[in-house]
Design a protein around this motif. Structure first.
Motif, PDB file in Angstrom:
ATOM      1  N   HIS A  80       0.889  -1.171   0.000  1.00  0.00           N
ATOM      2  CA  HIS A  80       0.000   0.000   0.000  1.00  0.00           C
ATOM      3  C   HIS A  80       0.921   1.214   0.000  1.00  0.00           C
ATOM      4  CE1 HIS A  80      -3.987   1.862   0.711  1.00  0.00           C
ATOM      5  NE2 HIS A  80      -3.271   2.810   1.290  1.00  0.00           N
ATOM      6  N   LEU A  81       1.097   1.830  -1.176  1.00  0.00           N
ATOM      7  CA  LEU A  81       2.124   2.846  -1.363  1.00  0.00           C
ATOM      8  C   LEU A  81       1.524   4.168  -1.810  1.00  0.00           C
ATOM      9  CD1 LEU A  81       4.641   0.587  -3.336  1.00  0.00           C
ATOM     10  CD2 LEU A  81       4.670   1.083  -0.888  1.00  0.00           C
ATOM     11  N   SER A  82       2.119   5.246  -1.351  1.00  0.00           N
ATOM     12  CA  SER A  82       1.693   6.575  -1.775  1.00  0.00           C
ATOM     13  C   SER A  82       2.175   6.855  -3.190  1.00  0.00           C
ATOM     14  CB  SER A  82       2.254   7.645  -0.828  1.00  0.00           C
ATOM     15  OG  SER A  82       1.743   7.472   0.478  1.00  0.00           O
ATOM     16  N   ASP A  83       1.361   7.569  -3.948  1.00  0.00           N
ATOM     17  CA  ASP A  83       1.726   7.963  -5.304  1.00  0.00           C
ATOM     18  C   ASP A  83       2.789   9.054  -5.227  1.00  0.00           C
ATOM     19  OD1 ASP A  83       1.683   9.267  -7.938  1.00  0.00           O
ATOM     20  OD2 ASP A  83      -0.121   8.087  -8.307  1.00  0.00           O
ATOM     21  N   ALA A  84       3.912   8.845  -5.915  1.00  0.00           N
ATOM     22  CA  ALA A  84       4.998   9.820  -5.870  1.00  0.00           C
ATOM     23  C   ALA A  84       4.711  11.054  -6.709  1.00  0.00           C
ATOM     24  CB  ALA A  84       6.301   9.170  -6.347  1.00  0.00           C
ATOM     25  N   SER A  85       3.662  10.988  -7.555  1.00  0.00           N
ATOM     26  CA  SER A  85       3.371  12.094  -8.461  1.00  0.00           C
ATOM     27  C   SER A  85       2.121  12.874  -8.087  1.00  0.00           C
ATOM     28  CB  SER A  85       3.220  11.566  -9.896  1.00  0.00           C
ATOM     29  OG  SER A  85       4.362  10.861 -10.311  1.00  0.00           O
ATOM     30  N   THR A  90      -3.084   6.729  -3.685  1.00  0.00           N
ATOM     31  CA  THR A  90      -2.343   5.571  -3.188  1.00  0.00           C
ATOM     32  C   THR A  90      -2.542   4.396  -4.135  1.00  0.00           C
ATOM     33  OG1 THR A  90      -4.214   4.930  -1.783  1.00  0.00           O
ATOM     34  CG2 THR A  90      -2.457   6.228  -0.756  1.00  0.00           C
ATOM     35  N   HIS A  91      -1.627   3.442  -4.043  1.00  0.00           N
ATOM     36  CA  HIS A  91      -1.683   2.251  -4.887  1.00  0.00           C
ATOM     37  C   HIS A  91      -1.483   1.024  -4.007  1.00  0.00           C
ATOM     38  CE1 HIS A  91      -1.327   4.684  -8.599  1.00  0.00           C
ATOM     39  NE2 HIS A  91      -0.566   5.456  -7.842  1.00  0.00           N
ATOM     40  N   ARG A 110      -4.544  -1.785  -7.692  1.00  0.00           N
ATOM     41  CA  ARG A 110      -5.684  -0.890  -7.493  1.00  0.00           C
ATOM     42  C   ARG A 110      -5.193   0.502  -7.096  1.00  0.00           C
ATOM     43  NH1 ARG A 110     -10.876  -2.684  -3.998  1.00  0.00           N
ATOM     44  NH2 ARG A 110      -9.310  -3.208  -2.416  1.00  0.00           N
ATOM     45  N   GLN A 111      -5.704   1.523  -7.790  1.00  0.00           N
ATOM     46  CA  GLN A 111      -5.389   2.919  -7.490  1.00  0.00           C
ATOM     47  C   GLN A 111      -6.568   3.545  -6.752  1.00  0.00           C
ATOM     48  OE1 GLN A 111      -4.219   7.105  -9.822  1.00  0.00           O
ATOM     49  NE2 GLN A 111      -4.843   5.310 -10.990  1.00  0.00           N
ATOM     50  N   LEU A 112      -6.265   4.280  -5.671  1.00  0.00           N
ATOM     51  CA  LEU A 112      -7.293   4.886  -4.828  1.00  0.00           C
ATOM     52  C   LEU A 112      -7.093   6.397  -4.758  1.00  0.00           C
ATOM     53  CD1 LEU A 112      -6.945   2.313  -1.906  1.00  0.00           C
ATOM     54  CD2 LEU A 112      -8.741   2.313  -3.640  1.00  0.00           C
ATOM     55  N   ASP A 113      -8.204   7.142  -4.724  1.00  0.00           N
ATOM     56  CA  ASP A 113      -8.104   8.592  -4.576  1.00  0.00           C
ATOM     57  C   ASP A 113      -8.001   8.948  -3.091  1.00  0.00           C
ATOM     58  OD1 ASP A 113     -10.644   8.556  -3.422  1.00  0.00           O
ATOM     59  OD2 ASP A 113     -11.652   9.444  -5.154  1.00  0.00           O
ATOM     60  N   PRO A 114      -7.858  10.241  -2.732  1.00  0.00           N
ATOM     61  CA  PRO A 114      -7.681  10.602  -1.317  1.00  0.00           C
ATOM     62  C   PRO A 114      -8.813  10.145  -0.406  1.00  0.00           C
ATOM     63  CG  PRO A 114      -7.038  12.433  -2.718  1.00  0.00           C
ATOM     64  CD  PRO A 114      -7.653  11.410  -3.619  1.00  0.00           C
ATOM     65  N   ASP A 598       3.672   2.510 -10.717  1.00  0.00           N
ATOM     66  CA  ASP A 598       2.524   2.471  -9.818  1.00  0.00           C
ATOM     67  C   ASP A 598       1.397   1.541 -10.251  1.00  0.00           C
ATOM     68  OD1 ASP A 598       3.760   4.384  -8.240  1.00  0.00           O
ATOM     69  OD2 ASP A 598       2.773   6.069  -9.223  1.00  0.00           O
ATOM     70  N   LEU A 599       1.299   1.227 -11.540  1.00  0.00           N
ATOM     71  CA  LEU A 599       0.109   0.544 -12.041  1.00  0.00           C
ATOM     72  C   LEU A 599       0.358  -0.858 -12.584  1.00  0.00           C
ATOM     73  CD1 LEU A 599      -1.499   3.541 -14.002  1.00  0.00           C
ATOM     74  CD2 LEU A 599      -1.967   2.829 -11.650  1.00  0.00           C
TER      75      LEU A 599
END
Length: 644
Positions: A80-85, A90-91, A110-114, A598-599
């Motif tokens: 579960h990692l934060s998006d660097a961009s 998070t991913h 899976r990509q998640l919004d805030p 990330d994806l």
């Protein structure tokens, strides 16, 4: 373990949804699940591609199914990692399990919004798993059998990993994954120890400041270390140390550095190399161009990825980068963990040799190409938990070929009776022999190495991107892979068909596929027979087999990258792309890299990669020239939305 939730109705709706790109491969063949009977659907491989192009309701349906599988333990969060961009994004990667056992290659990114709402889902899921979950053989017994059959040694202290291996006929096997000293990962049946598949782990390229001359006559600075009155190629100035070892064309030295760490079962990071293995110089004025280029350009690579992408070192965590130079062969490579002098992978550079010249395989774009293989491996492996990184353990995106064909030697092969060169087990061990073709309804099953093409495409893309980033340093910026070799470029991202008499494909529909083989009903491989658009094209020389067209098909992706920046009319499709221009080069590089970082799931195809890149563009630069140009470029090379 709790039972699997009954969501067959939801799955049927998702499979038939028009805008949600879910590709199903049955028996390794790229057919839509809706075209199969109900029994076949239960053994489908689902390639999940749901992002900005999907309808909200469709994405939510998929998300609910993923959540349900997570609740029952069929999907397990590995990272579960934060998006660097993008701040707040998070991913997470959810690996597939069945009865508490990992399914090799299965999982979803899976990509998640805030707010924690799912933005996109990409990955591969396996259904209809039916195996005996109790291994008849222990890992130690399988390791011993492999050593006897193989003649080599099990590395990493002989600790095979147990998992469920998807097979190309739609069935599954409980298997051990074992790393061997020949640089391959082997999959062996946990019931009888028979060989099921193998994957190549090798992808074929006090502080002081010294200087030296490279093979192109350019002066380069080197960060080195002075020790005992001599200078070592050891960069301690950057956060990630860079070490260059000189094997001096000694095969035994190279073999020791690559495998002894594994054979001895040492923990990652513990070195088998010593000060005697360093590339050294007496006065810090280096005169070996192979050492100069490999060492200096590895540092440049670090600086580019840190500044442009926030990626620190090859592994993203400032781990030490080790290269071996002056190898006695004409190639370059990246070997993934657990190989290498510290068990964390390594890079190797030989010399390009022909009748008229001998050049080191250390041109800037070649070094960048190999180092990017490492970044691709670690970006996927770190996030998915897969030690193999990006690897398709079964063929994806396959198609059906003819029932028979006549090869270039005049021999006619009918699928049901065809026998092609392949790997066989004999009482003396593994050997080359003849194995049956993989057939479906009497037709040859054709496929290519999609994961390999992605690997090679990304390595070419970022190997060439380095040239533009450092153009003021006197390096070539030309989209020609190996363009500074005296014999000319290896590949052209500008016009793939301009080299080798138009051999390289520039469109996905024209990709090179290979007839598959299937020994003992389970061990699959690529034969040496090549097909284009389902028709026979040619045969590899010397009865070669096991190559899936990685480098050839990679140009489909790298050519799209070129078109997105520079624009132009695609030679084959005739489509015109309005490039985003040099002003948007950095944005396009960031979009492509984020798709990988990330994806990217553990298993993927070129169409899935195109969907990831589109998703990354929609996330980073919605409505921009960069997003438009990327979409046009992917369409031009035949990777439009919905392509399987």
């Amino acid at each position: 373990m709790p039972g699997k939730p009954d969501c067959r109705g939801d799955r049927h709706a998702m499979r038939t949804a028009t805008r949600l790109a879910i590709a199903s491969a049955l028996v390794g063949v790229g057919l839509m699940a809706a075209e199969q009977d109900a029994a076949s659907q239960e053994s489908a491989v689902l390639s999940v591609s749901a992002g900005h192009a999907a309808g909200v309701d469709e994405l939510r349906q998929w998300d609910a199914s993923i959540d349900g599988m997570a609740r029952t333990g069929e999907l397990v969060v590995m990272s579960h990692l934060s998006d660097a961009s993008l701040e707040g994004r998070t991913h997470e990667y959810l690996a597939q399990y069945h009865a508490g056992i990992p399914v090799f290659g299965g999982g979803v990114s899976r990509q998640l919004d805030p707010a924690g709402v799912t933005v996109s889902l990409f990955g591969t899921l396996h259904q209809g798993i039916d195996v005996n979950f109790a291994p008849a053989l222990s890992g130690a017994e399988v390791a011993a059998r492999l050593e006897e059959m193989h003649g080599g040694e099990v590395v990493g202290g002989g600790q095979p990993a147990l998992g469920i291996l998807p097979l190309p006929d739609g069935s599954f096997a409980l298997a051990y994954a074992v790393a061997m000293s020949d640089g391959y990962f082997y999959f062996a049946d946990a019931g009888d120890g028979s060989l099921l598949h193998r994957l190549n782990a090798v992808k074929n390229q006090q502080a002081a400041v010294g200087a030296g001359t490279g093979s192109q006559g350019n002066q380069r600075k080197l960060s080195t270390t002075e020790e005992d009155g001599r200078f070592q190629a050891h960069d301690r100035m950057r956060p990630a140390e860079i070490v260059t070892l000189d094997v001096r064309f000694n095969f035994l030295r190279a073999n020791r550095l690559m495998t002894d760490h594994l054979i001895e079962g040492l923990p990652p990071g513990e070195a088998v190399w010593t000060a005697d293995d360093y590339a050294i110089d007496a006065d810090n004025e280096w005169d070996d161009p192979t050492v100069v280029e490999a060492h200096a350009y590895t540092g440049w690579f670090y600086d580019y990825f840190s500044a442009r992408h926030g990626w620190e070192g090859v592994d993203g965590a400032n781990g030490r980068t080790i290269s071996l130079v002056n190898l006695g062969f004409a190639n370059a490579f990246f070997a993934s963990p657990p190989f290498g002098p510290e068990g964390n992978g390594a890079f190797g550079y030989g010399r390009r040799i022909d009748e008229t010249n001998e050049e080191p395989y250390t041109l800037f774009d070649v070094v960048g190409h190999e180092l990017m293989h490492g970044v691709t491996h670690f970006s996927v492996s770190n996030r998915t938990g897969s030690p193999l990184g990006l690897f398709n353990v079964r063929p994806l995106g396959a198609r059906l070929g003819p029932r028979s064909f006549t090869d270039r030697f005049g021999q006619t092969h009918t699928c049901d009776t065809a026998r092609f060169p392949g790997l066989v087990e004999t009482p003396e061990g593994l050997d080359d022999g003849l194995v049956p073709a993989l057939c479906h309804d009497g037709r040859f099953v054709l496929a290519h190495s999609g994961d390999g093409a992605i690997h090679e495409g990304y390595s070419d893309i970022f190997g060439e991107s380095l040239g533009f980033y450092y153009e003021d340093e006197g390096v070539s910026a030309d989209y020609l892979v190996g363009g500074d070799f005296k014999e000319g470029a290896i590949r052209s991202m500008i016009d793939p068909k301009s080299l080798r008499d138009g051999f390289y494909p520039d469109a996905y529909a024209d990709r090179y596929d290979f007839a598959l083989t299937l020994r003992d009903g389970r061990f699959w491989n690529f034969s040496g027979h090549i097909f284009v658009r389902g028709e026979y094209f040619g045969t590899l020389r010397n009865d070669d087999f096991g190559y899936g067209g990685d480098h050839w098909n990679s140009l489909i992706l790298s050519h799209a990258f070129y078109l997105a920046i520079e624009g132009g009319t695609h030679r084959t499709s005739g489509m015109t792309v309005e490039g985003a221009g040099d002003a948007n080069r950095g944005e396009i590089e960031r979009i492509f890299f984020r798709a990988m970082r990330d994806l990217m799931p553990a298993m993927a195809t070129l169409p899935i990669t195109a969907a990831l890149i589109r998703q990354s563009a929609a996330d980073l630069a919605p409505g921009s020239d960069a997003q438009r140009a990327i979409d046009e470029a992917l369409r031009a090379v035949g990777l439009g939305p919905g392509v399987l």
